[in-house]
Scaffold this motif. Structure first.
Motif, short mmCIF file in Angstrom:
data_model
loop_
_atom_site.label_atom_id
_atom_site.label_comp_id
_atom_site.label_asym_id
_atom_site.label_seq_id
_atom_site.Cartn_x
_atom_site.Cartn_y
_atom_site.Cartn_z
N UNK A 32 4.06 7.98 -8.68
CA UNK A 32 4.35 9.00 -9.68
C UNK A 32 5.50 9.89 -9.23
N UNK A 33 5.43 10.28 -7.97
CA UNK A 33 6.43 11.22 -7.44
C UNK A 33 7.82 10.60 -7.34
N UNK A 34 7.89 9.32 -6.97
CA UNK A 34 9.20 8.71 -6.73
C UNK A 34 9.63 7.76 -7.85
N UNK A 35 8.80 7.65 -8.90
CA UNK A 35 9.23 6.92 -10.08
C UNK A 35 9.32 5.42 -9.95
N UNK A 36 8.31 4.81 -9.36
CA UNK A 36 8.25 3.34 -9.38
C UNK A 36 6.80 2.94 -9.64
N UNK A 37 6.58 1.66 -9.91
CA UNK A 37 5.20 1.22 -10.17
C UNK A 37 4.89 -0.03 -9.35
N UNK A 38 3.61 -0.20 -9.04
CA UNK A 38 3.19 -1.45 -8.41
C UNK A 38 2.08 -2.07 -9.25
N UNK A 39 2.13 -3.39 -9.34
CA UNK A 39 1.02 -4.14 -9.93
C UNK A 39 0.23 -4.69 -8.76
N UNK A 40 -1.06 -4.43 -8.75
CA UNK A 40 -1.86 -4.81 -7.58
C UNK A 40 -2.86 -5.90 -7.93
N UNK A 41 -2.81 -6.94 -7.17
CA UNK A 41 -3.75 -8.05 -7.35
C UNK A 41 -4.74 -8.01 -6.20
N UNK A 42 -5.99 -7.64 -6.48
CA UNK A 42 -7.00 -7.54 -5.42
C UNK A 42 -7.69 -8.89 -5.24
N UNK A 43 -7.75 -9.38 -4.01
CA UNK A 43 -8.37 -10.68 -3.74
C UNK A 43 -9.29 -10.61 -2.52
N UNK A 44 -10.21 -11.57 -2.49
CA UNK A 44 -11.14 -11.66 -1.35
C UNK A 44 -10.47 -12.28 -0.14
N UNK A 45 -10.90 -11.79 1.02
CA UNK A 45 -10.44 -12.41 2.26
C UNK A 45 -11.52 -12.19 3.32
N UNK A 46 -11.55 -13.04 4.34
CA UNK A 46 -12.48 -12.85 5.44
C UNK A 46 -13.93 -13.10 5.05
N UNK A 47 -14.82 -12.28 5.58
CA UNK A 47 -16.24 -12.45 5.31
C UNK A 47 -16.57 -12.35 3.83
N UNK A 48 -15.90 -11.42 3.16
CA UNK A 48 -16.13 -11.24 1.72
C UNK A 48 -15.82 -12.55 0.98
N UNK A 49 -14.76 -13.23 1.41
CA UNK A 49 -14.38 -14.48 0.77
C UNK A 49 -15.33 -15.61 1.17
N UNK A 50 -15.79 -15.59 2.41
CA UNK A 50 -16.78 -16.59 2.85
C UNK A 50 -18.04 -16.49 1.99
N UNK A 51 -18.49 -15.26 1.79
CA UNK A 51 -19.70 -15.05 0.99
C UNK A 51 -19.49 -15.50 -0.46
N UNK A 52 -18.30 -15.23 -0.98
CA UNK A 52 -18.05 -15.54 -2.39
C UNK A 52 -17.75 -17.01 -2.62
N UNK A 53 -17.05 -17.66 -1.67
CA UNK A 53 -16.59 -19.02 -1.97
C UNK A 53 -16.62 -19.96 -0.77
N UNK A 54 -17.17 -19.50 0.36
CA UNK A 54 -17.32 -20.41 1.50
C UNK A 54 -16.10 -20.61 2.35
N UNK A 55 -15.00 -19.88 2.06
CA UNK A 55 -13.81 -20.00 2.91
C UNK A 55 -13.19 -18.63 3.14
N UNK A 56 -12.74 -18.35 4.39
CA UNK A 56 -12.20 -17.01 4.66
C UNK A 56 -10.84 -16.74 4.01
#
Ligand code: IPM
Ligand code: MN
Length: 367
Positions: A32-56
């Motif tokens: 907001x302060x510097x006048x740019x934007x980011x689009x953020x894609x949140x994804x699983x990695x590590x243990x969270x990904x192992x639990x969700x899909x069996x691969x880190x």
């Protein structure tokens, strides 16, 4: 025309998600302060990904990273996944393939101890009256981590296991150039760390460092054997400016440095690929500390390492240096003003003891 970027957000395990939340709030504020934007894609990695899909490191996570300008990474790992085979473990199974896949050969690990936080350092305070600021540049995609052959077999009726420490000259040249360039932007002193009294790969490393030094006449280059470097770091961490070293040595030296700086909760890191046209890098940015499962979910983790990692992403991958500097200044001011999470607190009456969210609030107020 507004500037816009894509970020892959991989919060991971342990304290990762809670400190990431705060880093993203800080990003919102600088956008907001510097006048740019980011689009953020949140994804699983590590243990969270192992639990969700069996691969880190699931394919959709890699795909999101491929489509991004840079990766903001939290931390991975925890007791729950410790007994898995090594290649499936969150740390090894996610970090090493990400580094290799994206060619992130240059790992920048600052070891900073602010003058006001020397009490948190295990180094005797009279040795570091003004704190210190060392940058470790670690080669990250070569050496003994990835060298072939690597394996385990039977020889003469017993099991042997082996790894190969191998460097191509061009791999040494490119990491040395990163380190010389980094030194040029700060104290102009570079120490190259090797084991040239024993290892052939280190002899090549040292020769190559001396050659590359000719491209950077304004930088003072010196060499230390890794065992001696480890000692000198204990003796006077403040005598160093930039260190550059191969993968395994850098793994060890950077942990030593991080410990001296007092709190892992303060230290960001960047893993960069080849510099692109325009001077930016594709990179992955993550706190130097781990997932700290013992304090996860309690709202007490220090979010500063994650917030400063976001600042490094802004500087190296998005070219938003002003926003990065603003975050760094706000963090420094917050520390100056006495805000302390548990990891950096002394219990002094002047301190404002805060949790994860309050620390980020204090930083946001100062932005
Ligand atoms: C690090 C870690 C990793 C490494 C492990 C988890 C593979 O220790 O980032 O320093 O050794 O590089
Ligand atoms: Mn390590």
């Amino acid at each position: 025309m507004s500037r816009s970027y894509r970020i892959a957000v991989l919060a991971g395990d342990g304290i990762g998600p809670e400190v990431m939340t705060e880093a993203l709030r800080v990003l919102d504020a600088v956008e907001e302060k510097f006048g740019f934007t980011t689009t953020r894609e949140a994804k699983n990695v590590g243990g969270a990904a192992l639990d969700a899909s069996g691969h880190p490191l699931p394919p959709d996570t890699v795909a999101a990273c491929e489509q991004s300008d840079g990766i903001l990474f939290g931390s991975v790992g925890g007791p729950k996944w410790e007994t898995l085979p090594p290649d499936l473990q969150p740390e090894r199974g996610a970090l090493l393939p990400l580094r290799k896949h994206f060619g992130l050969f240059a790992n920048l690990r600052p070891g900073v101890c602010l003058p006001s936080l020397t009490h948190a350092s295990p180094v005797k305070n009279e040795l570091i009256p003004n704190g210190f600021d060392v940058l470790c540049v670690r080669e990250l995609t070569g050496g003994i981590y990835f060298g072939q052959p690597k394996g385990r077999e039977e020889r003469d009726g017993e099991v042997v296991a082996f790894d190969t420490m191998i460097y191509r000259k061009s791999e040494i040249e490119r990491i040395l150039r990163v380190a010389f360039t980094a030194a040029g932007g700060r104290g102009k002193r570079l120490v190259s760390v090797d084991k040239a009294n024993v290892l052939a790969s280190s002899v090549l490393w040292r020769e190559t460092a001396n050659e590359i030094a000719k491209e950077f006449p304004e930088i003072e280059l010196s060499h230390l054997y890794v065992d001696n470097a480890a000692m000198q770091l204990v003796r006077r961490p403040d005598s160093f400016d930039v260190l550059v070293t191969e993968n395994l040595f850098g793994d060890i030296m950077s942990d030593e440095m991080a410990m001296f700086s007092g709190s892992l909760g303060m230290l960001p890191s960047a893993s960069l690929g080849q510099q692109k046209e325009g001077g930016l890098y594709f990179g992955m940015y993550e706190p130097s500390g781990g997932s700290a499962p013992d304090i996860a979910g309690k709202g007490i983790a220090n979010p500063i390492a994650q917030i400063l990692s976001a600042a490094m992403l802004l500087r190296f991958s998005l070219g938003e240096a002003e926003a990065a500097a603003a975050i760094e200044a706000a963090v420094a001011k917050t520390i100056d003003d006495g805000y302390r999470t548990g990891d950096i607190a002394t219990g002094a009456a002047s301190e404002k003891k805060v949790g994860t969210k309050e620390m980020a609030d204090a930083i946001l107020e100062r932005l």
